[in-house]
Scaffold this motif. Structure first.
Motif, short mmCIF file in Angstrom:
data_model
loop_
_atom_site.label_atom_id
_atom_site.label_comp_id
_atom_site.label_asym_id
_atom_site.label_seq_id
_atom_site.Cartn_x
_atom_site.Cartn_y
_atom_site.Cartn_z
N UNK A 52 32.91 43.13 45.82
CA UNK A 52 32.37 41.80 45.53
C UNK A 52 31.12 41.88 44.68
N UNK A 53 30.42 43.00 44.76
CA UNK A 53 29.23 43.23 43.94
C UNK A 53 29.11 44.72 43.70
N UNK B 175 35.74 41.80 40.95
CA UNK B 175 37.06 41.23 40.63
C UNK B 175 37.19 40.81 39.17
N UNK B 176 36.17 40.16 38.62
CA UNK B 176 36.26 39.73 37.22
C UNK B 176 36.37 40.93 36.28
N UNK C 187 42.68 42.82 50.86
CA UNK C 187 42.49 41.38 50.95
C UNK C 187 41.66 40.88 49.79
N UNK C 188 40.63 41.64 49.39
CA UNK C 188 39.79 41.24 48.26
C UNK C 188 40.61 41.19 46.98
N UNK C 189 41.45 42.19 46.75
CA UNK C 189 42.28 42.21 45.54
C UNK C 189 43.25 41.02 45.56
N UNK C 190 43.83 40.77 46.73
CA UNK C 190 44.80 39.68 46.84
C UNK C 190 44.15 38.32 46.61
N UNK C 191 42.92 38.15 47.08
CA UNK C 191 42.29 36.83 47.01
C UNK C 191 41.48 36.59 45.74
N UNK D 128 43.86 35.51 39.34
CA UNK D 128 43.41 35.39 37.95
C UNK D 128 44.39 35.99 36.94
N UNK D 129 45.40 36.70 37.43
CA UNK D 129 46.30 37.42 36.55
C UNK D 129 47.49 36.59 36.11
#
Length: 318
Positions: A247-248, A275-276, A307-311, A316-317
Protein backbone atom coordinates in the motif's frame (compact mmCIF):
# COMPACT_ATOMS: atom_id res chain seq x y z
CA UNK A 1 -5.32 -8.85 -18.34
CA UNK A 2 -5.69 -12.33 -16.86
CA UNK A 3 -3.93 -12.71 -13.51
CA UNK A 4 -2.81 -16.04 -12.09
CA UNK A 5 -0.97 -17.14 -8.95
CA UNK A 6 2.36 -18.95 -9.33
CA UNK A 7 4.12 -20.59 -6.37
CA UNK A 8 7.56 -22.11 -5.74
CA UNK A 9 6.94 -24.82 -3.09
CA UNK A 10 10.48 -26.24 -3.31
CA UNK A 11 11.52 -23.23 -1.24
CA UNK A 12 9.70 -24.80 1.72
CA UNK A 13 5.92 -25.30 1.73
CA UNK A 14 3.75 -28.27 2.64
CA UNK A 15 0.45 -29.22 1.02
CA UNK A 16 -1.69 -27.44 3.62
CA UNK A 17 0.13 -24.16 2.94
CA UNK A 18 -0.41 -24.53 -0.80
CA UNK A 19 -4.06 -25.38 -0.24
CA UNK A 20 -4.60 -22.21 1.80
CA UNK A 21 -3.12 -20.11 -1.01
CA UNK A 22 -5.13 -21.89 -3.71
CA UNK A 23 -8.37 -21.54 -1.76
CA UNK A 24 -7.67 -17.87 -1.02
CA UNK A 25 -7.01 -17.24 -4.71
CA UNK A 26 -10.21 -19.05 -5.62
CA UNK A 27 -12.36 -17.26 -3.04
CA UNK A 28 -11.12 -13.83 -4.09
CA UNK A 29 -12.53 -14.52 -7.55
CA UNK A 30 -9.85 -12.42 -9.26
CA UNK A 31 -7.27 -15.01 -10.18
CA UNK A 32 -8.09 -17.50 -12.92
CA UNK A 33 -5.57 -20.17 -11.94
CA UNK A 34 -3.18 -21.54 -9.34
CA UNK A 35 0.11 -22.79 -10.76
CA UNK A 36 3.17 -24.24 -9.12
CA UNK A 37 6.73 -25.07 -10.12
CA UNK A 38 8.01 -28.62 -10.56
CA UNK A 39 11.22 -28.81 -8.54
CA UNK A 40 12.64 -31.06 -5.85
CA UNK A 41 15.40 -28.85 -4.43
CA UNK A 42 15.44 -25.42 -2.82
CA UNK A 43 17.24 -22.71 -4.79
CA UNK A 44 18.92 -19.44 -4.06
CA UNK A 45 21.70 -20.20 -1.56
CA UNK A 46 24.91 -18.28 -1.97
CA UNK A 47 28.20 -20.14 -2.51
CA UNK A 48 29.67 -21.25 0.79
CA UNK A 49 26.30 -21.65 2.54
CA UNK A 50 26.39 -24.33 5.22
CA UNK A 51 24.56 -27.39 3.73
CA UNK A 52 22.88 -28.23 7.03
CA UNK A 53 21.54 -24.69 7.36
CA UNK A 54 20.33 -24.81 3.75
CA UNK A 55 18.42 -28.02 4.39
CA UNK A 56 16.82 -26.63 7.54
CA UNK A 57 15.78 -23.48 5.67
CA UNK A 58 14.03 -25.61 3.06
CA UNK A 59 11.88 -27.52 5.53
CA UNK A 60 9.53 -29.33 5.27
CA UNK A 61 11.10 -30.24 1.92
CA UNK A 62 9.75 -30.54 -1.60
CA UNK A 63 6.29 -31.62 -2.66
CA UNK A 64 5.55 -33.36 -5.93
CA UNK A 65 3.78 -31.14 -8.46
CA UNK A 66 1.24 -33.62 -9.80
CA UNK A 67 0.45 -35.14 -6.42
CA UNK A 68 -0.18 -31.60 -5.17
CA UNK A 69 -2.44 -30.82 -8.13
CA UNK A 70 -4.35 -34.06 -7.61
CA UNK A 71 -5.08 -32.98 -4.05
CA UNK A 72 -6.06 -29.47 -5.14
CA UNK A 73 -8.30 -30.95 -7.82
CA UNK A 74 -10.47 -32.36 -5.02
CA UNK A 75 -9.98 -29.56 -2.48
CA UNK A 76 -10.88 -26.66 -4.80
CA UNK A 77 -13.82 -26.27 -7.14
CA UNK A 78 -13.40 -23.54 -9.75
CA UNK A 79 -9.81 -22.30 -10.08
CA UNK A 80 -7.73 -23.75 -12.89
CA UNK A 81 -4.59 -25.72 -12.00
CA UNK A 82 -1.24 -26.24 -13.68
CA UNK A 83 2.55 -26.23 -13.74
CA UNK A 84 5.23 -23.80 -14.86
CA UNK A 85 6.78 -26.07 -16.00
CA UNK A 86 6.62 -29.82 -15.52
CA UNK A 87 10.15 -31.16 -16.05
CA UNK A 88 10.34 -33.66 -18.89
CA UNK A 89 13.30 -35.32 -17.16
CA UNK A 90 11.19 -36.34 -14.14
CA UNK A 91 8.58 -38.58 -15.77
CA UNK A 92 8.19 -40.95 -18.70
CA UNK A 93 5.80 -39.46 -21.26
CA UNK A 94 3.26 -42.30 -21.23
CA UNK A 95 3.01 -42.17 -17.45
CA UNK A 96 2.80 -38.38 -17.51
CA UNK A 97 -0.10 -38.50 -19.97
CA UNK A 98 -1.98 -40.83 -17.61
CA UNK A 99 -1.24 -38.64 -14.57
CA UNK A 100 -2.33 -35.37 -16.17
CA UNK A 101 -5.48 -36.87 -17.70
CA UNK A 102 -6.41 -38.35 -14.32
CA UNK A 103 -5.93 -35.04 -12.50
CA UNK A 104 -7.98 -33.34 -15.21
CA UNK A 105 -10.81 -35.79 -14.49
CA UNK A 106 -10.41 -35.33 -10.73
CA UNK A 107 -10.75 -31.56 -11.18
CA UNK A 108 -13.70 -31.67 -13.53
CA UNK A 109 -11.62 -30.39 -16.42
CA UNK A 110 -9.55 -27.59 -14.87
CA UNK A 111 -5.98 -28.67 -15.70
CA UNK A 112 -3.45 -26.87 -17.89
CA UNK A 113 -0.20 -28.54 -18.88
CA UNK A 114 3.13 -26.72 -18.99
CA UNK A 115 6.10 -28.85 -20.05
CA UNK A 116 9.76 -27.88 -20.13
CA UNK A 117 13.02 -29.68 -20.78
CA UNK A 118 14.27 -29.60 -17.17
CA UNK A 119 17.34 -27.54 -16.29
CA UNK A 120 18.33 -27.75 -12.60
CA UNK A 121 21.04 -30.40 -12.54
CA UNK A 122 21.57 -30.31 -8.76
CA UNK A 123 18.05 -31.57 -8.00
CA UNK A 124 18.57 -34.50 -10.35
CA UNK A 125 21.81 -35.39 -8.57
CA UNK A 126 20.19 -35.01 -5.15
CA UNK A 127 17.33 -37.40 -5.92
CA UNK A 128 18.95 -39.85 -8.33
CA UNK A 129 17.19 -38.61 -11.46
CA UNK A 130 19.09 -38.98 -14.75
CA UNK A 131 20.09 -35.65 -16.28
CA UNK A 132 20.76 -36.29 -19.98
CA UNK A 133 22.87 -33.88 -21.98
CA UNK A 134 20.40 -33.71 -24.87
CA UNK A 135 17.08 -32.66 -23.33
CA UNK A 136 15.39 -30.60 -26.02
CA UNK A 137 14.89 -33.58 -28.32
CA UNK A 138 13.39 -35.52 -25.42
CA UNK A 139 11.04 -32.62 -24.71
CA UNK A 140 9.88 -32.58 -28.32
CA UNK A 141 9.18 -36.32 -28.26
CA UNK A 142 7.38 -36.05 -24.91
CA UNK A 143 5.07 -33.38 -26.28
CA UNK A 144 4.33 -35.48 -29.34
CA UNK A 145 3.60 -38.53 -27.20
CA UNK A 146 1.49 -36.89 -24.51
CA UNK A 147 -0.66 -34.93 -26.94
CA UNK A 148 -0.78 -37.90 -29.31
CA UNK A 149 -2.10 -40.18 -26.59
CA UNK A 150 -4.77 -37.68 -25.59
CA UNK A 151 -5.84 -37.09 -29.20
CA UNK A 152 -6.06 -40.75 -30.22
CA UNK A 153 -9.67 -41.72 -30.91
CA UNK A 154 -11.35 -44.10 -28.51
CA UNK A 155 -10.92 -47.65 -29.74
CA UNK A 156 -7.73 -46.82 -31.67
CA UNK A 157 -4.19 -47.46 -30.48
CA UNK A 158 -1.19 -45.15 -30.46
CA UNK A 159 2.31 -45.98 -31.69
CA UNK A 160 5.43 -43.87 -31.57
CA UNK A 161 8.98 -44.67 -32.60
CA UNK A 162 11.41 -41.91 -31.73
CA UNK A 163 15.04 -41.57 -30.85
CA UNK A 164 14.35 -41.55 -27.10
CA UNK A 165 10.93 -43.18 -26.62
CA UNK A 166 8.98 -45.99 -28.24
CA UNK A 167 5.31 -46.83 -27.63
CA UNK A 168 3.60 -49.80 -29.23
CA UNK A 169 -0.14 -50.57 -29.31
CA UNK A 170 -0.94 -48.16 -26.49
CA UNK A 171 -4.66 -47.99 -25.71
CA UNK A 172 -4.09 -44.25 -25.16
CA UNK A 173 -6.18 -44.19 -22.01
CA UNK A 174 -7.41 -42.47 -19.92
CA UNK A 175 -8.73 -39.49 -21.81
CA UNK A 176 -8.85 -36.00 -20.28
CA UNK A 177 -12.24 -34.52 -19.46
CA UNK A 178 -11.44 -31.44 -21.54
CA UNK A 179 -11.59 -31.79 -25.29
CA UNK A 180 -8.14 -30.20 -25.28
CA UNK A 181 -5.95 -29.62 -22.25
CA UNK A 182 -4.17 -26.29 -22.86
CA UNK A 183 -0.46 -26.84 -23.48
CA UNK A 184 2.06 -24.25 -22.29
CA UNK A 185 5.57 -23.98 -23.68
CA UNK A 186 8.12 -21.34 -22.73
CA UNK A 187 11.73 -20.30 -22.99
CA UNK A 188 14.16 -17.85 -24.52
CA UNK A 189 15.69 -20.03 -27.25
CA UNK A 190 15.58 -18.08 -30.54
CA UNK A 191 14.88 -20.90 -33.01
CA UNK A 192 13.93 -24.33 -31.67
CA UNK A 193 11.68 -23.01 -28.90
CA UNK A 194 9.46 -20.90 -31.21
CA UNK A 195 9.20 -23.84 -33.62
CA UNK A 196 8.14 -26.15 -30.80
CA UNK A 197 5.56 -23.62 -29.61
CA UNK A 198 4.20 -23.29 -33.13
CA UNK A 199 3.71 -27.04 -33.29
CA UNK A 200 2.24 -27.79 -29.86
CA UNK A 201 1.42 -24.73 -27.76
CA UNK A 202 -1.82 -23.06 -26.81
CA UNK A 203 0.14 -20.58 -24.68
CA UNK A 204 3.68 -19.27 -24.79
CA UNK A 205 5.20 -18.15 -21.49
CA UNK A 206 8.31 -16.19 -20.60
CA UNK A 207 9.47 -16.29 -16.97
CA UNK A 208 11.26 -13.28 -15.45
CA UNK A 209 12.04 -11.54 -18.74
CA UNK A 210 12.04 -7.80 -19.43
CA UNK A 211 9.48 -6.05 -21.60
CA UNK A 212 12.06 -5.57 -24.36
CA UNK A 213 13.23 -9.19 -24.38
CA UNK A 214 9.62 -10.41 -24.16
CA UNK A 215 8.67 -8.36 -27.21
CA UNK A 216 11.54 -9.84 -29.21
CA UNK A 217 10.75 -13.44 -28.27
CA UNK A 218 7.01 -13.02 -28.76
CA UNK A 219 7.80 -11.73 -32.23
CA UNK A 220 9.87 -14.82 -33.02
CA UNK A 221 7.11 -17.09 -31.75
CA UNK A 222 4.40 -15.28 -33.69
CA UNK A 223 6.44 -15.60 -36.88
CA UNK A 224 7.01 -19.33 -36.27
CA UNK A 225 3.31 -19.88 -35.61
CA UNK A 226 2.40 -18.21 -38.88
CA UNK A 227 5.00 -20.23 -40.79
CA UNK A 228 3.37 -23.34 -39.36
CA UNK A 229 0.06 -22.30 -40.91
CA UNK A 230 -1.61 -21.09 -37.73
CA UNK A 231 -2.84 -17.66 -36.75
CA UNK A 232 -0.37 -15.96 -34.40
CA UNK A 233 -3.21 -14.90 -32.11
CA UNK A 234 -4.26 -18.51 -31.58
CA UNK A 235 -1.68 -18.53 -28.77
CA UNK A 236 -1.93 -16.72 -25.47
CA UNK A 237 1.29 -14.81 -24.74
CA UNK A 238 2.15 -14.64 -21.04
CA UNK A 239 4.81 -13.62 -18.54
CA UNK A 240 5.69 -14.90 -15.08
CA UNK A 241 6.97 -12.13 -12.79
CA UNK A 242 7.67 -11.91 -9.08
CA UNK A 243 5.06 -9.83 -7.26
CA UNK A 244 5.81 -7.55 -4.32
CA UNK A 245 2.96 -5.09 -3.87
CA UNK A 246 2.41 -2.77 -0.91
CA UNK A 247 0.00 0.00 0.00
CA UNK A 248 3.00 2.27 0.52
CA UNK A 249 6.80 2.12 0.26
CA UNK A 250 7.14 0.77 3.80
CA UNK A 251 4.88 -2.19 3.03
CA UNK A 252 6.71 -2.86 -0.21
CA UNK A 253 10.01 -2.89 1.68
CA UNK A 254 8.58 -5.23 4.33
CA UNK A 255 7.38 -7.69 1.73
CA UNK A 256 10.69 -7.55 -0.14
CA UNK A 257 12.62 -8.23 3.08
CA UNK A 258 10.35 -11.19 3.87
CA UNK A 259 11.45 -12.90 0.64
CA UNK A 260 15.09 -11.81 0.89
CA UNK A 261 15.00 -9.47 -2.11
CA UNK A 262 16.01 -5.89 -2.77
CA UNK A 263 13.23 -3.44 -3.60
CA UNK A 264 15.15 -1.68 -6.39
CA UNK A 265 16.01 -5.02 -8.00
CA UNK A 266 12.38 -6.11 -7.81
CA UNK A 267 11.20 -2.86 -9.35
CA UNK A 268 13.61 -3.41 -12.24
CA UNK A 269 12.94 -7.10 -12.80
CA UNK A 270 9.48 -7.79 -11.41
CA UNK A 271 6.22 -6.22 -10.35
CA UNK A 272 7.11 -4.27 -7.22
CA UNK A 273 5.66 -1.10 -5.78
CA UNK A 274 2.34 0.40 -4.89
CA UNK A 275 -0.78 -0.83 -6.71
CA UNK A 276 -0.63 2.09 -9.15
CA UNK A 277 3.04 1.41 -9.90
CA UNK A 278 2.38 -2.27 -10.51
CA UNK A 279 -0.58 -1.48 -12.78
CA UNK A 280 1.72 0.78 -14.80
CA UNK A 281 4.36 -1.97 -15.02
CA UNK A 282 1.80 -4.55 -16.16
CA UNK A 283 0.60 -2.04 -18.74
CA UNK A 284 4.04 -2.01 -20.34
CA UNK A 285 3.80 -5.78 -20.83
CA UNK A 286 0.25 -5.50 -22.15
CA UNK A 287 1.49 -3.03 -24.76
CA UNK A 288 3.77 -5.67 -26.32
CA UNK A 289 1.12 -8.40 -26.41
CA UNK A 290 1.15 -9.99 -22.97
CA UNK A 291 -2.38 -11.17 -22.18
CA UNK A 292 -1.74 -13.14 -19.01
CA UNK A 293 0.55 -12.62 -16.03
CA UNK A 294 1.59 -15.27 -13.53
CA UNK A 295 2.28 -13.51 -10.26
CA UNK A 296 5.08 -15.32 -8.48
CA UNK A 297 4.11 -15.26 -4.80
CA UNK A 298 7.11 -16.22 -2.68
CA UNK A 299 5.74 -15.57 0.83
CA UNK A 300 2.97 -18.15 0.95
CA UNK A 301 1.86 -17.14 4.42
CA UNK A 302 1.02 -13.54 3.45
CA UNK A 303 -2.53 -13.97 2.17
CA UNK A 304 -3.15 -10.24 2.62
CA UNK A 305 -0.81 -9.78 -0.34
CA UNK A 306 -3.28 -11.63 -2.57
CA UNK A 307 -6.20 -9.58 -1.22
CA UNK A 308 -4.36 -6.33 -1.94
CA UNK A 309 -3.65 -7.37 -5.54
CA UNK A 310 -7.26 -8.48 -6.00
CA UNK A 311 -8.73 -5.28 -4.60
CA UNK A 312 -6.29 -2.60 -5.74
CA UNK A 313 -4.44 -3.92 -8.83
CA UNK A 314 -6.84 -6.16 -10.74
CA UNK A 315 -9.73 -3.64 -10.97
CA UNK A 316 -7.47 -1.17 -12.78
CA UNK A 317 -6.45 -3.66 -15.45
CA UNK A 318 -9.82 -4.10 -17.11
Amino acid sequence: MDLRIFTEPQQGADYETLLRVARAAEELGTFSAFFRSDHYLRMGFAPGTDPAAAIRAGLPGPTDAWITLAGLARDTSTIRLGTLMTAATFRLPGVLAVQVAQVDAMSGGRVEFGLGAGWFEDEHTAYGIPFPKERFGRLEEQLAIVTGLWNTKLGDTFDFAGRYYTLTDSPALPKPVQDRIPVLIGGKGPTRTPALAARFADEFNLPFVSVEDSAAQFGRVRAAVERAGRQADELVYSNALVACVGRDDAEVARRAAAIGRNVDELRANGLAGTPDEVVEAIGRYAAIGTRRVYLQILDLHDLDHLELIASRVAPQLG
